[in-house]
Enzyme design. Structure first.
Site, PDB file in Angstrom:
ATOM      1  N   ASP A 278       0.832  -1.238   0.010  1.00 19.99           N
ATOM      2  CA  ASP A 278      -0.174   0.095  -0.097  1.00 19.99           C
ATOM      3  C   ASP A 278       0.796   1.347   0.032  1.00 19.99           C
ATOM      4  O   ASP A 278       2.090   1.254   0.100  1.00 19.99           O
ATOM      5  CB  ASP A 278      -1.073   0.001   1.160  1.00 19.99           C
TER       6      ASP A 278
ATOM      7  N   CYS B 196      -7.116 -28.247  10.509  1.00 17.29           N
ATOM      8  CA  CYS B 196      -8.431 -29.208  10.481  1.00 17.29           C
ATOM      9  C   CYS B 196      -7.957 -30.635  10.233  1.00 17.29           C
ATOM     10  O   CYS B 196      -8.553 -31.427  10.428  1.00 17.29           O
ATOM     11  CB  CYS B 196      -9.177 -28.604   9.483  1.00 17.29           C
TER      12      CYS B 196
ATOM     13  N   CYS C 110     -12.147 -28.676   5.379  1.00 22.63           N
ATOM     14  CA  CYS C 110     -11.000 -27.917   5.301  1.00 22.63           C
ATOM     15  C   CYS C 110      -9.763 -28.580   5.225  1.00 22.63           C
ATOM     16  O   CYS C 110      -9.707 -29.671   6.070  1.00 22.63           O
ATOM     17  CB  CYS C 110     -10.862 -27.037   6.269  1.00 22.63           C
TER      18      CYS C 110
ATOM     19  N   HIS D 279      -6.046 -21.415   9.582  1.00 24.39           N
ATOM     20  CA  HIS D 279      -7.288 -21.996   9.179  1.00 24.39           C
ATOM     21  C   HIS D 279      -8.071 -20.913   8.589  1.00 24.39           C
ATOM     22  O   HIS D 279      -8.652 -20.972   7.519  1.00 24.39           O
ATOM     23  CB  HIS D 279      -7.983 -22.522  10.059  1.00 24.39           C
TER      24      HIS D 279
ATOM     25  N   ASP E 212      -8.061  -7.427   0.463  1.00 23.34           N
ATOM     26  CA  ASP E 212      -7.228  -7.648   1.445  1.00 23.34           C
ATOM     27  C   ASP E 212      -7.799  -7.286   2.837  1.00 23.34           C
ATOM     28  O   ASP E 212      -8.581  -6.471   2.963  1.00 23.34           O
ATOM     29  CB  ASP E 212      -6.078  -6.988   1.518  1.00 23.34           C
TER      30      ASP E 212
ATOM     31  N   CYS F 182      -6.561 -27.681   5.645  1.00 24.34           N
ATOM     32  CA  CYS F 182      -5.505 -26.873   6.305  1.00 24.34           C
ATOM     33  C   CYS F 182      -4.957 -27.760   7.258  1.00 24.34           C
ATOM     34  O   CYS F 182      -5.504 -28.786   7.814  1.00 24.34           O
ATOM     35  CB  CYS F 182      -5.955 -25.589   6.854  1.00 24.34           C
TER      36      CYS F 182
END
Lengths: 386, 386
Positions: free
Chosen positions: A90, A306, A301, A332, A263, A303
């Site tokens: 940014d 999980c 999920c 997660h 974002d 991840c």
């Protein structure tokens, strides 16, 4: 370089490929925020594992500490932070306004005191580009002012006109062709001011455009018409980035309106506070139910959290204030948002986005869809006048 | 099960294989400490990546929160914590003494108030085994008292005798043959009391023996003769575990004296405080030098932090109080200790341990070896009377 190919359309929603020097990303995408050159708690390997694409880093924080020159000495953000993919920085503008002490905005730029050590700092369009060139991201942002909410119409108008003059100064000093500079459209929640900002900004034909000045305190019912109005007038052939927005429902609504990039610190911040994002809404790991629940946060999920952990174990980590707790919930939650945009892309490709979005929202909102959300989905079906 | 094969000897130092139900580990080894069922800041995958072998978990903490029954419902520590390898649990005795409020020690056991919620808890030898059986580690420890330093000789003597009676009670209730129970030798820094403890403890012929009651405040010059004296009388054919010890210099000195197993919170704790372990001593990442140093912590280290990050980046994370800082320093420090024992094993196998240990210490202590360290190495060369 920076070619943007729209590959599928479904209403105003679209799936596109965006080429950057450090790799081609697929949009819609959610960008994890690495404020100080690290996505809080996660390693670059984990970001790669959960299929993160582009990482956002904050110019304001990095210029104050450790200083952009140290990052440049390393060769840029990928070499400094260890994340080998594309970055976006940014401009520092938004954070100067929210974090700088004793800040003063003039035509020249912003003067403020560093929140780190109290030093007086001048941040101008020229300086923002200088810092962003040293940081070396693939996408850099024009230095803008994001007025607070609420703000006087007159102020918003004068501010957006100055932001356009600042854009011109940014472009005139920008020297690295391997960085794409995105302009930012302002105008608050006023459609005529948005039009004014669009009229002044679009002629610069930057390789992408951001929708700025939203998610700063206004209601969703006020925000989404402004998103819809602005997105519908941005070029079809360039990426559209809705800055600082990223709750799950925002991604679905934003995608419906043709937004490509998002974002937000929300997934990692809410993870550090002990919350897990799911299709059934936000799960509070500090509450009593998860403490004895042997099932994962989300059986669908993929991840690490999980695949390896019960809710009971993660709730134990949160209660015991163990670092692995916020780390796993951050992981997660980011994966949840990445999976959400991946699912949205698949539905757009199949031409079933609207149906899926309603089904998703029905479960997420437990049956009662908010009006702003329904309105956003409906607007997403209205053909664009081109 | 629990077979212990000494494969190489070099002086009193040895390399062995120790079979446990969840895998064979190679000693000497350092065990990372996962106090509350997580090695602070690290994932099981990272522990596997840095070649951790056996993880220590604390009975005291886990019985208080989340409670051993929840761990048992998951199937034991590996399923609860996600670390698939062998575990060792301590008995809770040491931590009751150091963390319990209003604790009272009697022949029956210890009564104390939980530091978590103030509940009154009874911890007895029987209860310790019950909890450790529910947690399901491969190696469990006898419930003992570790007197503080300094303590009266008389107290140490009465305490060690009671610890033997507690050992007998532990063994009489132990019901799971897939768990090895190690006895603990006490006696403070007094060689005659160590002999007394050994005389009473060795007849139980447990599958391993721990050297307890050290590293509680005495000097290294007082501690190492007690380590040497005790280790030299423990059976050659069983693992020897020096409890709660694990600075780099302690590993090298302990290995010289025939110790096989170590554990300590030091590598992760000092990592959270911003220190990195190296062959040149401890590097303070809060100091000014690392802030501009583009080299890794240790170019010879294969950990994620050393492969991806400069000292400057890690120093930035520490200053900015980013979670990735303590996480990466904890990871590096554990890998450093694992690499240290791996190097020691290679030198023992080659018959060059003493030479290597002196070279290592010369660099680590910057030329001036402490007397206690030299004495430990020398004692390590004195043949054992068997």
């Amino acid at each position: 370089m920076f070619e943007f190919d729209v590959q599928h359309r479904d209403g105003r929603a679209r799936v596109s490929q965006f080429q950057t020097p450090r790799g081609t990303v697929i949009t819609p995408m959610f960008m994890p925020v690495g404020t100080q050159g690290t996505v809080k708690g996660l390693s670059p390997q984990e970001l790669t594992d959960i299929h993160s694409q582009m990482i956002l880093a904050n110019t304001y924080h990095l210029m104050l500490r450790p200083g952009e020159l140290l990052v440049e000495q390393h060769g840029g953000l990928p070499e400094f932070t260890g994340y080998p993919g594309p970055f976006l920085t940014d401009s520092g503008g938004f954070q100067v306004m929210s974090l700088g002490h004793m800040r003063k905005i003039t035509e020249q730029g912003v003067v403020f005191k560093s929140h780190v050590d109290g030093r007086r700092i001048d941040l101008t369009p020229e300086r923002s580009i200088q810092v962003q060139e040293a940081l070396g991201a693939d996408v850099i942002m024009a230095f803008d002012e994001c007025p607070p909410f609420p703000a006087e119409r007159d102020y918003i108008e004068r501010s957006l006109e100055r932001t356009v003059r600042w854009l011109e100064r940014c472009l005139s000093v920008k020297s690295r062709p391997e960085q794409a500079l995105f302009a930012i459209v302002q105008g608050g929640i006023h459609s005529d001011l948005r039009d004014h900002s669009l009229d002044l900004t679009l002629p610069f034909e930057t390789p992408g455009f951001a929708i700025g000045g939203l998610a700063v305190g206004e209601s969703k019912a006020e925000m989404y018409p402004a998103v819809a109005h602005t997105a519908s007038q941005l070029p079809e052939s360039k990426p559209r980035y809705l800055m600082g927005v990223g709750h799950p429902e925002d991604l679905v609504a934003g995608i419906a309106l043709g937004v490509d990039m998002f974002d937000c610190v929300y997934p990692t911040r809410t993870g550090r506070f002990g919350y897990a994002l799911t299709d059934d809404g936000r799960l509070n790991m500090n509450s009593s139910a998860p403490r004895t629940d042997l099932s994962p946060i989300d059986p669908e999920c993929d991840c690490y959290a999980c695949r390896h952990y019960s809710r009971a174990y993660l709730a134990h980590l949160v209660r015991a204030e163990e670092m692995l707790g916020p780390r796993m919930l951050s992981l997660h939650n980011l994966r949840y948002l990445h999976r959400l945009v991946e699912r949205a892309r698949a539905q757009i490709t199949a031409g079933t986005f609207q149906f899926w979005a309603k089904e998703w929202a029905h479960r997420y909102f437990r049956g009662s869809l908010p009006e702003w959300f329904q309105a956003a989905l409906e607007t997403g079906l209205v053909p664009l006048r081109r």
